[in-house]
Design a protein around this motif. Structure first.
Motif, PDB file in Angstrom:
ATOM      1  N   MET A  31      20.955  38.003  13.697  1.00  0.00           N
ATOM      2  CA  MET A  31      20.489  36.731  13.155  1.00  0.00           C
ATOM      3  C   MET A  31      21.544  35.649  13.382  1.00  0.00           C
ATOM      4  SD  MET A  31      18.947  35.732   9.428  1.00  0.00           S
ATOM      5  CE  MET A  31      20.418  36.134   8.525  1.00  0.00           C
ATOM      6  N   ASN A  32      22.798  35.970  13.154  1.00  0.00           N
ATOM      7  CA  ASN A  32      23.872  35.008  13.381  1.00  0.00           C
ATOM      8  C   ASN A  32      23.893  34.575  14.847  1.00  0.00           C
ATOM      9  OD1 ASN A  32      26.283  33.545  12.519  1.00  0.00           O
ATOM     10  ND2 ASN A  32      27.364  34.999  13.822  1.00  0.00           N
ATOM     11  N   GLY A  33      23.734  35.519  15.761  1.00  0.00           N
ATOM     12  CA  GLY A  33      23.706  35.185  17.185  1.00  0.00           C
ATOM     13  C   GLY A  33      22.556  34.270  17.545  1.00  0.00           C
ATOM     14  N   GLU A  34      21.382  34.550  16.998  1.00  0.00           N
ATOM     15  CA  GLU A  34      20.210  33.711  17.294  1.00  0.00           C
ATOM     16  C   GLU A  34      20.395  32.302  16.730  1.00  0.00           C
ATOM     17  OE1 GLU A  34      17.799  34.365  19.383  1.00  0.00           O
ATOM     18  OE2 GLU A  34      18.620  36.361  19.726  1.00  0.00           O
ATOM     19  N   ILE A  35      20.910  32.199  15.523  1.00  0.00           N
ATOM     20  CA  ILE A  35      21.135  30.874  14.935  1.00  0.00           C
ATOM     21  C   ILE A  35      22.220  30.139  15.714  1.00  0.00           C
ATOM     22  CG2 ILE A  35      21.986  29.668  12.880  1.00  0.00           C
ATOM     23  CD1 ILE A  35      20.400  31.780  11.233  1.00  0.00           C
ATOM     24  N   ASN A  36      23.288  30.850  16.107  1.00  0.00           N
ATOM     25  CA  ASN A  36      24.340  30.213  16.908  1.00  0.00           C
ATOM     26  C   ASN A  36      23.788  29.700  18.235  1.00  0.00           C
ATOM     27  OD1 ASN A  36      26.492  30.354  15.159  1.00  0.00           O
ATOM     28  ND2 ASN A  36      27.206  32.322  15.928  1.00  0.00           N
ATOM     29  N   ARG A  37      22.873  30.449  18.842  1.00  0.00           N
ATOM     30  CA  ARG A  37      22.266  30.008  20.099  1.00  0.00           C
ATOM     31  C   ARG A  37      21.551  28.674  19.896  1.00  0.00           C
ATOM     32  NH1 ARG A  37      17.222  30.722  22.090  1.00  0.00           N
ATOM     33  NH2 ARG A  37      16.630  32.132  20.407  1.00  0.00           N
ATOM     34  N   LEU A  38      20.805  28.561  18.800  1.00  0.00           N
ATOM     35  CA  LEU A  38      20.105  27.306  18.510  1.00  0.00           C
ATOM     36  C   LEU A  38      21.081  26.176  18.192  1.00  0.00           C
ATOM     37  CD1 LEU A  38      17.224  28.753  16.325  1.00  0.00           C
ATOM     38  CD2 LEU A  38      17.048  27.871  18.667  1.00  0.00           C
ATOM     39  N   VAL A  39      22.122  26.488  17.434  1.00  0.00           N
ATOM     40  CA  VAL A  39      23.128  25.479  17.076  1.00  0.00           C
ATOM     41  C   VAL A  39      23.801  24.947  18.336  1.00  0.00           C
ATOM     42  CG1 VAL A  39      25.405  25.203  15.995  1.00  0.00           C
ATOM     43  CG2 VAL A  39      23.519  26.228  14.708  1.00  0.00           C
ATOM     44  N   HIS A  40      24.187  25.836  19.245  1.00  0.00           N
ATOM     45  CA  HIS A  40      24.843  25.396  20.482  1.00  0.00           C
ATOM     46  C   HIS A  40      23.895  24.558  21.342  1.00  0.00           C
ATOM     47  CE1 HIS A  40      28.820  27.320  20.350  1.00  0.00           C
ATOM     48  NE2 HIS A  40      28.209  28.188  19.549  1.00  0.00           N
ATOM     49  N   ALA A  41      22.618  24.931  21.382  1.00  0.00           N
ATOM     50  CA  ALA A  41      21.648  24.135  22.146  1.00  0.00           C
ATOM     51  C   ALA A  41      21.500  22.744  21.536  1.00  0.00           C
ATOM     52  CB  ALA A  41      20.299  24.850  22.190  1.00  0.00           C
ATOM     53  N   PHE A  42      21.438  22.663  20.203  1.00  0.00           N
ATOM     54  CA  PHE A  42      21.337  21.365  19.532  1.00  0.00           C
ATOM     55  C   PHE A  42      22.591  20.530  19.801  1.00  0.00           C
ATOM     56  CE2 PHE A  42      22.061  18.655  15.754  1.00  0.00           C
ATOM     57  CZ  PHE A  42      20.930  17.860  15.834  1.00  0.00           C
ATOM     58  N   ALA A  43      23.758  21.160  19.674  1.00  0.00           N
ATOM     59  CA  ALA A  43      25.013  20.447  19.911  1.00  0.00           C
ATOM     60  C   ALA A  43      25.043  19.899  21.339  1.00  0.00           C
ATOM     61  CB  ALA A  43      26.204  21.372  19.660  1.00  0.00           C
ATOM     62  N   HIS A  44      24.665  20.724  22.297  1.00  0.00           N
ATOM     63  CA  HIS A  44      24.651  20.287  23.699  1.00  0.00           C
ATOM     64  C   HIS A  44      23.679  19.114  23.889  1.00  0.00           C
ATOM     65  CE1 HIS A  44      25.029  20.560  28.031  1.00  0.00           C
ATOM     66  NE2 HIS A  44      23.701  20.540  28.103  1.00  0.00           N
ATOM     67  N   ALA A  45      22.498  19.230  23.316  1.00  0.00           N
ATOM     68  CA  ALA A  45      21.493  18.172  23.455  1.00  0.00           C
ATOM     69  C   ALA A  45      21.961  16.862  22.826  1.00  0.00           C
ATOM     70  CB  ALA A  45      20.165  18.612  22.823  1.00  0.00           C
TER      71      ALA A  45
END
Length: 164
Positions: A31-45
């Motif tokens: 779950m932490n990995g999946e949320i981190n993936r979304l967080v990094h995508a948001f940060a990049h965007a």
């Protein structure tokens, strides 16, 4: 791995405490990995850093306006790192800093409404996934999960991070 060994299927009858703990650790990491993936995508965007997204979450979740000092304590960063983070967030239109009317030395951090809407839109799939998981759970399961997560967060917030 056969389905009897899949931790997503829930605890098996006869499972030991150690295997339950291992299955829990696996699921929390996933779950932490999946949320981190979304967080990094948001940060990049948004052209910001993942740490900046953590800062936004802290500002959003705070019951009262955060100060840079309280944000620094929450994130475990240096004053300079927090200042750089806040500068990026302000330039990107996510936050605004406002001086306290009673004590002009105190700065409060506010999440801008337009930026909240952008974050809400980006993270809507996460909210929908949580809603789907919640709707598949019995009320007593949801209550138990909320109690567990609350206790887990309390334990984690009290942990001392080893310093090198």
């Amino acid at each position: 791995m056969d389905s009897a060994d899949d931790p997503r299927d829930g605890p098996r009858s006869g499972a030991t405490g150690a295997s339950d703990l291992q299955a829990l650790a696996v699921e929390l990491r996933r779950m932490n990995g999946e949320i981190n993936r979304l967080v990094h995508a948001f940060a990049h965007a948004q052209g910001i850093h993942a740490t900046d997204v953590q800062a936004l979450g802290a500002i959003l979740d705070s019951e009262e306006p955060l100060t840079p000092g309280r944000l620094r304590e929450h994130l475990g960063l240096t004053s300079g790192a927090v200042t750089a983070c806040l500068d990026r967030l302000e330039r990107a239109g996510h936050i605004r800093r406002a001086r306290d009317s009673a004590d002009r030395r105190v700065v409060h951090l506010h999440y801008e409404a337009g930026a909240k809407a952008a974050a809400r839109s980006f993270f809507m799939p996460l909210a929908e996934a949580a809603s789907g998981a919640r709707s598949a759970a019995e009320p007593h399961e949801l209550a138990a999960a909320l109690r567990f997560l609350g206790r887990m967060n309390e334990e984690l917030s009290g942990m001392q991070v080893p310093r090198r």
